[in-house]
Every structure is written in structure tokens, then in C-alpha cells.
Design a protein around this motif. Structure first.
Motif, mmCIF file in Angstrom:
data_model
loop_
_atom_site.group_PDB
_atom_site.id
_atom_site.type_symbol
_atom_site.label_atom_id
_atom_site.label_comp_id
_atom_site.label_asym_id
_atom_site.label_seq_id
_atom_site.Cartn_x
_atom_site.Cartn_y
_atom_site.Cartn_z
ATOM 1 N N LEU A 169 60.529 -61.811 1.944
ATOM 2 C CA LEU A 169 59.309 -61.237 0.984
ATOM 3 C C LEU A 169 58.065 -61.078 2.108
ATOM 4 N N ALA A 170 57.863 -61.779 2.991
ATOM 5 C CA ALA A 170 56.688 -61.818 3.998
ATOM 6 C C ALA A 170 57.082 -60.824 4.946
ATOM 7 N N ARG A 188 58.761 -58.102 4.169
ATOM 8 C CA ARG A 188 58.578 -56.931 3.683
ATOM 9 C C ARG A 188 56.922 -56.506 3.621
ATOM 10 N N ALA A 189 56.355 -57.490 3.182
ATOM 11 C CA ALA A 189 54.843 -57.364 2.903
ATOM 12 C C ALA A 189 54.170 -57.002 4.163
ATOM 13 N N THR A 190 54.479 -57.279 5.335
ATOM 14 C CA THR A 190 53.867 -57.168 6.617
ATOM 15 C C THR A 190 54.400 -56.044 7.372
ATOM 16 N N ASP A 191 55.412 -55.105 6.746
ATOM 17 C CA ASP A 191 56.105 -54.207 7.298
ATOM 18 C C ASP A 191 56.895 -54.396 8.518
ATOM 19 N N ARG A 192 57.286 -55.404 8.610
ATOM 20 C CA ARG A 192 58.388 -55.840 9.797
ATOM 21 C C ARG A 192 59.470 -54.855 9.882
ATOM 22 N N ASP A 193 59.887 -54.272 10.966
ATOM 23 C CA ASP A 193 61.314 -53.091 10.934
ATOM 24 C C ASP A 193 62.172 -53.849 10.941
ATOM 25 N N THR A 194 62.466 -55.005 11.535
ATOM 26 C CA THR A 194 63.515 -55.923 11.262
ATOM 27 C C THR A 194 63.434 -57.066 11.468
ATOM 28 N N ILE A 195 64.386 -58.089 10.780
ATOM 29 C CA ILE A 195 64.264 -59.605 10.881
ATOM 30 C C ILE A 195 65.864 -60.233 11.483
ATOM 31 N N PRO A 196 65.855 -61.122 11.922
ATOM 32 C CA PRO A 196 66.992 -61.945 12.430
ATOM 33 C C PRO A 196 67.741 -62.578 11.052
ATOM 34 N N ARG A 212 64.275 -71.264 -6.284
ATOM 35 C CA ARG A 212 62.666 -70.990 -6.298
ATOM 36 C C ARG A 212 62.406 -69.634 -6.946
ATOM 37 N N ASP A 213 62.176 -69.866 -8.237
ATOM 38 C CA ASP A 213 62.200 -68.645 -8.973
ATOM 39 C C ASP A 213 60.696 -67.773 -9.037
ATOM 40 N N ARG A 214 59.669 -68.637 -8.301
ATOM 41 C CA ARG A 214 58.556 -67.576 -8.083
ATOM 42 C C ARG A 214 58.018 -68.095 -6.496
ATOM 43 N N VAL A 215 57.602 -66.823 -5.925
ATOM 44 C CA VAL A 215 57.038 -66.808 -4.599
ATOM 45 C C VAL A 215 55.778 -66.156 -4.556
ATOM 46 N N ASP A 216 54.721 -66.966 -4.412
ATOM 47 C CA ASP A 216 53.168 -66.359 -4.342
ATOM 48 C C ASP A 216 52.685 -66.440 -2.799
ATOM 49 N N LEU A 217 53.041 -65.350 -2.242
ATOM 50 C CA LEU A 217 52.598 -65.064 -0.777
ATOM 51 C C LEU A 217 51.128 -65.235 -0.727
ATOM 52 N N VAL A 260 51.812 -65.742 5.817
ATOM 53 C CA VAL A 260 52.084 -64.371 5.889
ATOM 54 C C VAL A 260 51.368 -63.764 7.373
ATOM 55 N N ALA A 261 50.354 -64.260 8.012
ATOM 56 C CA ALA A 261 49.728 -63.919 8.831
ATOM 57 C C ALA A 261 50.529 -64.394 10.317
ATOM 58 N N SER A 262 51.537 -65.358 10.069
ATOM 59 C CA SER A 262 52.418 -65.472 11.064
ATOM 60 C C SER A 262 53.547 -64.780 11.233
ATOM 61 N N ILE A 263 54.068 -64.375 10.101
ATOM 62 C CA ILE A 263 55.326 -63.436 10.058
ATOM 63 C C ILE A 263 54.752 -62.164 10.601
ATOM 64 N N ARG A 264 53.428 -61.669 10.439
ATOM 65 C CA ARG A 264 52.859 -60.548 10.621
ATOM 66 C C ARG A 264 52.671 -60.563 12.109
#
Length: 222
Positions: A71-72, A74-82, A27-32, A39-43
Motif C-alpha cells: 500500500l505504501a 502504491r501511495a508513493t507511485d513506485r513503478d515496481t516492487i520485489p 491486519r484489517d486496517r492499515v493507516d499509512l 511511507v517516506a522510506s518507501i518513497r
């Protein structure tokens, strides 16, 4: 291909998303911006399904599956991810690349599907690794004929571009074939505005609203 087998291990850890390497992805393109709900769900909830990664020799985690989630995050400033960290089960570089491409294509097609052009590029990359058509067919659960068509299309930018305009794999394969013939006679390659592309459009229009260019009505799609 002969691979040196190594022990396989799995580890689930929490990681700062900015420390991961996105790595190569089909997937060479990701348009958040196109998926604000995602994105809202990740936030709101964070990354619920762990990202899959391999640990590189220098210790850096390279993403295999979960590019959009990373990428989502990172965009929502999550401190950590699993992150589900897997050790490599082979030292063979071709086998590693094949496993990565196959997993990315299968995983994405089971969720938000890749475009046909992205599938074509992925198949072409597999074939360029020297992987036989039969092996690619088995890895992706598609017919060998489709693998050959996708491989031919995936190697030509103009052919991939025409897929985005709604034509079939067979029609794009015609572009790839004639594009190769055109450039082999010394003509320059100019992308999707190439005369060959115009020829395919004109022929498709003559054949009942772009129903076919090759192989009868309809056409193969991913």
C-alpha cells in the motif's frame, strides 16, 4: 485434514504494485498516515524486503505478507516492487487458509504487533475453518487456554471492541459469553454500546480499577 502435496517453487520478480491483489489479511486496517516515516522510506528507498505472494490459478499474485509495504508503494507511485512468489504446496483450501493466517499473524507479531482484537479475529477464523485448538496453539505458539479465549472473543464484535478499550482477554470473553446469552433470548445486538458491555465495565471498576473480571487479578493479553 488430508492435503494433496504439490511441488513447491520460489521465484523473485519485480512487479507493478498495482497488479497485485491485497487479498485477505488479519491486519484489517492499515493507516499509512500514522507511519509517515515508513511511507517516506518507501518513497526514498523503495521496498527493501520482498513482499510474499502466492500465484492464483488465473495468474494474479495474491499478497500473503507485505500488505503495508504494498500500500505504501502504491501511495508513493513506485513503478515496481520485489515480490517473492511461492507456488502452493497443497491443494487443500483449509490448509492454504491456515497457512496464510498463521504466517500473517506470526509475521506481524514479530514486527508491529497486531492488536489483541485482530489476533482474536484471526484465531476465530482459524477455528471456524475446523482447525483444532491444539493445532492453532502450535501454529501460533500460544497456550490452548488463550486460543479458546481468543476464539470466543474473536467471534463477537462487541467483545473485540472492548479489547480496544484496554480490558483483558478474560474480560472480553465475559462480554462474548453474556452477549451470546443476551442475543439467544431475542435481544438485539447493538455493538460496543450493548448493556452487557456496560455491565462488564461496571464490574471491572468495582474490582480494583478493572484488574479482573474472570480468573483472578491481572489477565491474559496477547
Amino acid at each position: 485434514m488430508t492435503a494433496t502435496q504439490q511441488p513447491v517453487g520460489v521465484e523473485l520478480i519485480e512487479v507493478d504494485p498495482h497488479t497485485l491483489d491485497v487479498g485477505k489479511n488479519v491486519r484489517d486496517r492499515v493507516d499509512l498516515d500514522a507511519t509517515p516515516g515508513f511511507v517516506a522510506s518507501i518513497r526514498e528507498h523503495g521496498v527493501l524486503h520482498p513482499i510474499t505472494a502466492n500465484r492464483r490459478e488465473d495468474g494474479v499474485l495474491v499478497v500473503i505478507d507485505g500488505q503495508r509495504r504494498l500500500l505504501a508503494a502504491r501511495a508513493t507511485d513506485r513503478d515496481t516492487i520485489p515480490v517473492l512468489v511461492r507456488s502452493q504446496d497443497t491443494a487443500d483450501e483449509v490448509e492454504r487458509a491456515l497457512a496464510r493466517i498463521s504466517e500473517q499473524m506470526n509475521s506481524n507479531n514479530h514486527r508491529t504487533g497486531l492488536t489483541t482484537a485482530q489476533n482474536a479475529a484471526g484465531v476465530a477464523e482459524m477455528l471456524d475453518l475446523g482447525v483444532p485448538v491444539e493445532r492453532v496453539s502450535k501454529e501460533l505458539s500460544v497456550k490452548r487456554k488463550t486460543v479458546k479465549l481468543l476464539g470466543a472473543v474473536g467471534r463477537r464484535e462487541a467483545a473485540r471492541a472492548i479489547l480496544e478499550e484496554g480490558l483483558t482477554i478474560e474480560q472480553a470473553a465475559v462480554v462474548a459469553k453474556f452477549f451470546l446469552m443476551w442475543t439467544s433470548h431475542g435481544e438485539s445486538a447493538r455493538g460496543s454500546d450493548h448493556p452487557v458491555v456496560g455491565w462488564v465495565h461496571a464490574r471491572a471498576d468495582r474490582e480494583d480499577g478493572r484488574d479482573r473480571v474472570l480468573g483472578g487479578p491481572g489477565g491474559t493479553r496477547w
